[in-house]
Design a protein around this motif. Structure first.
Motif, short mmCIF file in Angstrom:
data_model
loop_
_atom_site.label_atom_id
_atom_site.label_comp_id
_atom_site.label_asym_id
_atom_site.label_seq_id
_atom_site.Cartn_x
_atom_site.Cartn_y
_atom_site.Cartn_z
N ILE A 268 7.16 -11.62 -63.00
CA ILE A 268 5.66 -10.88 -63.23
C ILE A 268 5.84 -9.78 -62.16
CG2 ILE A 268 3.21 -10.86 -63.03
CD1 ILE A 268 3.47 -13.66 -64.58
N MET A 269 5.98 -10.47 -60.80
CA MET A 269 5.87 -9.58 -59.62
C MET A 269 6.93 -8.33 -59.72
SD MET A 269 3.73 -10.35 -57.66
CE MET A 269 3.98 -9.22 -56.48
N LYS A 270 8.19 -8.73 -60.41
CA LYS A 270 9.25 -7.77 -60.24
C LYS A 270 8.74 -6.51 -61.08
CE LYS A 270 13.59 -10.34 -60.05
NZ LYS A 270 14.74 -11.11 -60.67
N ILE A 271 8.21 -6.86 -62.07
CA ILE A 271 7.87 -6.01 -63.33
C ILE A 271 6.67 -5.08 -62.73
CG2 ILE A 271 6.67 -5.43 -65.50
CD1 ILE A 271 7.93 -8.04 -66.55
N LEU A 272 5.88 -5.65 -62.07
CA LEU A 272 4.75 -4.97 -61.51
C LEU A 272 5.20 -4.03 -60.36
CD1 LEU A 272 1.63 -4.46 -60.97
CD2 LEU A 272 1.78 -6.47 -59.31
N THR A 273 6.26 -4.55 -59.67
CA THR A 273 6.88 -3.88 -58.39
C THR A 273 7.73 -2.50 -58.84
OG1 THR A 273 7.02 -5.82 -57.05
CG2 THR A 273 8.24 -3.96 -56.33
N ILE A 275 7.31 -1.11 -62.05
CA ILE A 275 6.48 0.03 -62.35
C ILE A 275 5.87 0.88 -61.13
CG2 ILE A 275 4.28 0.55 -63.70
CD1 ILE A 275 6.57 -0.03 -65.37
N SER A 276 5.15 -0.01 -60.36
CA SER A 276 4.41 0.69 -59.22
C SER A 276 5.21 1.49 -58.15
CB SER A 276 3.86 -0.50 -58.46
OG SER A 276 3.01 -1.19 -59.23
N THR A 277 6.39 0.99 -57.95
CA THR A 277 7.11 1.70 -56.94
C THR A 277 7.79 3.03 -57.56
OG1 THR A 277 8.86 0.26 -57.33
CG2 THR A 277 7.84 -0.01 -55.28
N THR B 273 -0.80 -7.56 -63.76
CA THR B 273 0.45 -6.77 -63.81
C THR B 273 0.17 -5.99 -65.36
OG1 THR B 273 1.75 -8.17 -62.63
CG2 THR B 273 2.90 -6.70 -64.19
N THR B 277 0.66 -1.79 -65.22
CA THR B 277 1.81 -1.31 -65.62
C THR B 277 1.37 -0.24 -66.93
OG1 THR B 277 2.15 -3.32 -66.85
CG2 THR B 277 3.59 -3.16 -65.11
N TRP B 328 2.61 -12.81 -73.02
CA TRP B 328 1.40 -12.81 -71.83
C TRP B 328 0.18 -12.61 -72.42
CZ3 TRP B 328 3.69 -9.46 -67.14
CH2 TRP B 328 4.86 -10.28 -66.72
N ILE E 268 10.04 -9.27 -52.72
CA ILE E 268 9.56 -8.22 -53.59
C ILE E 268 8.12 -7.62 -53.39
CG2 ILE E 268 8.57 -8.06 -56.10
CD1 ILE E 268 10.86 -10.12 -56.84
N LEU E 272 6.77 -3.69 -52.65
CA LEU E 272 5.55 -3.13 -53.19
C LEU E 272 4.58 -2.86 -52.35
CD1 LEU E 272 3.82 -3.16 -55.98
CD2 LEU E 272 3.34 -5.29 -55.70
N ILE E 275 5.66 0.47 -50.35
CA ILE E 275 5.37 1.70 -51.33
C ILE E 275 3.99 1.97 -51.47
CG2 ILE E 275 5.59 2.46 -53.64
CD1 ILE E 275 8.40 2.61 -52.21
#
Lengths: 329, 329, 329, 329, 329
Positions: A268-273, A275-277, B273, B277, B328, E268, E272, E275
């Protein structure tokens, strides 16, 4: 009084003859049985008066009453020189509630008389009764100690059945957890663990009981039953063995679940990161050219807009390459 | 002097007679007791002078004083040939503070004399006193060793009461934690664990004491009390059994709590998230069309605004489908 | 040479007489002591020459030198038929550094002679010396084996003092951790754990030593000292008991700390998620109406602005209700 | 053939004489040795032919070959009535690779003959050889069993050296981890753990070997060597003791590392949350006044801009106070 | 009937003669074997009729049938005075499915007759058969007990092969996990753990069996086979040793994996946070100057735009220095 009703059943037999009947009082058994036969008195319902009467009729040690009454008593064996007492638990497993529960059982043996005291009507001894009635197996040829063994064996066999059901659940849960870990399974794992703890409380003392029988060479149990008791001991050791393996597997399964949660949070953190970055810097650029300064040369430039778009695209691509390298996408 | 007051109570009895009174000095007991009776001297309050006097009057080993005084002494048994000393802990549980605390108790036996030394007035022996007074049970028929057993049994019974209370708490906490894990329960679990550790410190040595009594065939305890001591041993083993099960259950409960925290963090991360996202890319698009470039063809286009809204809707829907696939939402 | 200086102190006594002096050489002791007295030679400083001289003068087994020299030697007992060697550790606790450190000690006994070899001047035996000088207690009446017991007892008493200090720290840390977990406490917990490990390395072998003394009935230790050794054994068992309890409590305390970190991360995530999920959608809406499209009907609408504000308020309220339901706020 | 070369070295000695030479065949030893001397045959290189020849020449049990050849054989002792076989591991520690590796060693003893079989040239017995050559210590005065002890002792001493090195690493890693936890240390901790496991596999069986020697009173080892074997046993117990302590310390160190990761994540989350929760609401406000509605009174207001800035400042200050209260900053 | 087909193979031999053939019925064996030879009857397929016939022909105890039939029976040994029964498991490892599975095997010995009962055709005894046929080794010279040893030894050797394969996997997984931890390896680790648990269930009881043989000096196994049984015992202890080490290594490997997940999440989060904390304040500034207030002096200022850019650059640089100090970048 319903299911609390007291019932005394008398079964007495030898190789040739067989008698089965309900009796009103323990004293009556003598009327029907001549001395040579094996006498099995089964008492359904734990009732003070009957227990006291029993102690008088058969001159048992007064402590026997305590043991027979105390439903919390853990399985144990007591050798009162001329009579022997074994306390065990009959276990049942309600399919609906997926819960193991136990019934208190006391087995007494004196000479050729075996007495079994249960909490209520309904038990696991029907197979033994059948074999006695039909004269199948060796039970009619052997003495009272073989009957004690048969009763114990019946109980251990139900333990096997319950453990097998739990074992299937254990294997199913482990597989299910590997394929798709979810909270619902976690709760089931916990319930199975509680059942295994419950089972263990009945089985471990049983090993001690059999150990005592085999080690001390209890005089009231003849030499002939020893190999059978050994066999029973082996079964119990095997039960314990499986039980501990199942417990270990459940612990492993829990670890799989916990690891899967960590993994998911990670995912989950990966997806958030990602998209965010990617979008935060881009949004920043749009912010710059959204400012209302009078003197911003880019604004009035002919190719300002396409250039800004290109800049944003470049940043996005660089970010994507970066994540590609990190093996995140 | 309040509750630090010293009080010596003399109870002496045989099958026919019974005497109960307070005495001033240990030496006085002889005046009131003829030799054949069982003599029970109960001392409330640990006081150097009385202990020294006691050692002289009954010619006990000088180490006895150390054991009786040292409140930190763990339960133990000492066999000084002609007299026997047993150190135990009386446990109480304050309901308000939900804390178990202990009182130091020393039991001495020499011939037909039993001496019990407590920290303060108030104990768990009232049931024994009642039975002696009213001649209930076998206590009046048996000797001093049966009295020692009765005192030990009274204490073990209170252990059962405390463990039962804790057990109820354990089961309640486990259920509550499964239904709705929260930090408040976590602190309660911790407190129960500390109480169980405390209990264990009193019970484990007791098993060793009884083991010693049964194994060494302590001469000052007659053969008649052996089955009773066996019974007591069984009880203690059962206590330990339950205790360890409770400890295991508390550990499991803690794991449930920890897992629930991980799950919650996971859940929170998901919401963050999903929201992030979905909206971050959309906000980026609004940013693009919020830029002030003079030459942006879309801006002047008739359907630019509806088109931008449609684009954003499409992105949002794609994202939602993606999360749907990931299960999710 | 400073504190590395060697010093040999001779104390010899019987019930009537008492002599204390410093001597230059071990051989000199015979000049001052007649045979009947108990002789205690205390050597401060481990020095090869003196150890060799000692082995010659008292004809000890050559391995004794190895044991006395090797500061890493763990506590042990050796019974060389006519002489006995006990290796122990004197433990000290520096208050400043909150660290337990040990000093190597060898006790030798042959007939009425007791030799103690320490690393340096300064020990825990002052209480024993006082009792000998002033004839307090039974030490002057008893023989050399009682002296050995007294020395061992002195050491065990310091163990109790150290463990008590650590115990206070343990209880303090546990309470402090429950009230307000922080990293600084975590480091203290770790330091206490290391100290407990260190203590355990000195205490566990001591139990074996006493076990050996009580089991093997070491001939050089008379029957009279047996109850005292039993007492010592009890003390050591109690030490181990407390030690293990403290270790368990420290492990629990660490778990509380870890749980608290998880809880904190959870708490932080909640705040971030609440703020983000409320404002990100709102900011998106402001983004929409910040776009510069020529044809946006809402922009030119009279009530556009109040309507937008109302929309945002509605979204915020819905989000707040959602979090309220989740019990996050 | 290089380092696979076979080399047989003969050392034979008594209190007066000493002979050291290389021989071609095991049979040759008789030419050089008269019966009274202690004979030590050292074989470098494990080779089938030589092992078979050895079994014939000295009439050893055929299983000896298996044990001597099987490099995976764990340390063990076999007592074949008139000859004794001890299998051990010589351990080395490559400084560069920081890895412990072992060499298979078989020691055989029959009468006054001692045979040691190693994998390759180069061992840890140089100290023993020196002592024999120069007649230092008691080795020349004692018999073949003392030689066996000396060889075992040499090996145990190298264990101490290796464990000391590992111990230094353990202490260093623990300290380093407390001061500044990092992943690189984590990997080192893991490597040390593997080395400790390896060491344990060599040392634990050694305790059993010595236990066997001391318990069974192996006839081929005379009574004189018993105190030395006891000494060796003590050393091995101490090795195991330290080993287990180191293992425990490494586990603790790992926990420190894991806790530090959790703490760091927590710290990072705090920073992210502080920045986000302060600026996200502010950015929302700028968004509001960035909207292009025609009818927005604040926009045209004289003090609109300073007012907006003030509003944002207020929000930021409130947030900072909130975080101050939470002790985050 | 396919692979369920029953096959009885008779091998009988002495030092000079050798006979191998298939027979229809167990009774037939007498026709072909004179009394002095060792007779080995191998039964492929567990079938009630044959088992009953066997019990009659050789007059075995009736419980033997139960043991031979019950495929869940754990390995055990039963000494029925004149005949001996050993239950073991033959283990196979399917390369494709990477799963260990077992076949139930019962070995019976009475006088010079050895009977082995397997589940199906195909076993691990081909090496034994070869040695008997070709008269290699000592098998033809030794009696029936040596044959029993040979069969057991063959099985233990396959355990070694399987454990070696698993061991290679263990070492590979550990290395792979250190270099690059990933979920796929985690699943493999779990599978290896399950296989090790399975293996342990077969090997642990084997140790008890050999312990029994060596301790009880089973009369039906002659003195000559004792050293061989010792050898086997050593092998089994070594198996257990390796097994436990592997289990420990797998647990360590799992910890490495879990730590790596934590580390990754940490990594991660860092990205995040970096950034976000850099761009969120910058975007806020662009937001300020994107507001549409009529009276914003900076907007109309000549150097407003460059100044704003400079401000943002300054903030970004300060943030980068902050992260540099924290050693995040």
């Amino acid at each position: 009084m319903g299911d609390e009703k007291l019932r005394i059943t008398l079964i007495c037999y030898d190789e040739k003859e067989f008698l089965e009947m309900e009796i009103k009082s323990l004293k009556d058994y003598k009327k029907y049985c001549t001395d040579r036969k094996v006498v099995w008195l089964n008492i359904d319902g734990i009732c003070d008066d009957v227990l006291k009467e029993m102690c008088e009729v058969f001159s048992f040690h007064p402590l026997v009453i305590n043991y027979a009454k105390n439903k919390r008593q853990r399985p144990t064996i007591k050798d009162f020189d001329d009579h022997l007492m074994i306390v065990m638990k009959m276990l049942y497993m309600e399919d609906k509630y997926e819960k193991v529960y136990g019934e208190h059982l006391t087995i007494l043996k004196k000479g050729n008389i075996v007495i079994s005291i249960q909490e209520k009507i309904g038990d696991v001894f029907n197979d033994v009764r059948e074999r006695i009635r039909e004269g199948r197996g060796v039970v009619r040829k052997m003495g009272a100690d073989y009957l004690v063994y048969s009763l114990m064996d019946s109980i251990v066999n139900t333990y096997f059945q319950i453990l097998e059901k739990l074992g299937e659940e254990v294997v199913f849960l482990e597989d299910a957890m590997i394929i798709k870990p979810r909270e619902e399974l976690f709760r089931k794992v916990h319930r199975v663990k509680i059942n295994l703890i419950y089972l263990r409380k009945s089985i471990w003392p049983l090993r001690e009981i059999l150990n005592y029988i085999l080690r001390e060479e209890v005089s009231s149990l003849g030499k002939e039953t020893r190999p059978y008791m050994y066999d029973l001991y082996d079964k119990v050791v095997q039960l314990i063995d499986s039980l501990e393996t199942y417990r270990e597997m459940m612990t492993d399964t829990l670890n799989i679940y916990l690891t899967s949660i960590s993994n998911k949070t990670n995912e989950i953190m990966k997806i958030l990161t990602i998209i965010s970055t990617i979008f935060i810097p881009l949004t920043f650029i749009t912010g710059i050219y959204g400012m209302n300064f009078r003197y911003m040369p880019e604004i009035y430039w002919r190719w300002g807009y396409p250039f800004a778009l290109l800049l944003m695209l470049t940043i996005a691509v660089i970010m994507l390459i970066f994540f590609r390298k990190k093996k995140w996408i």
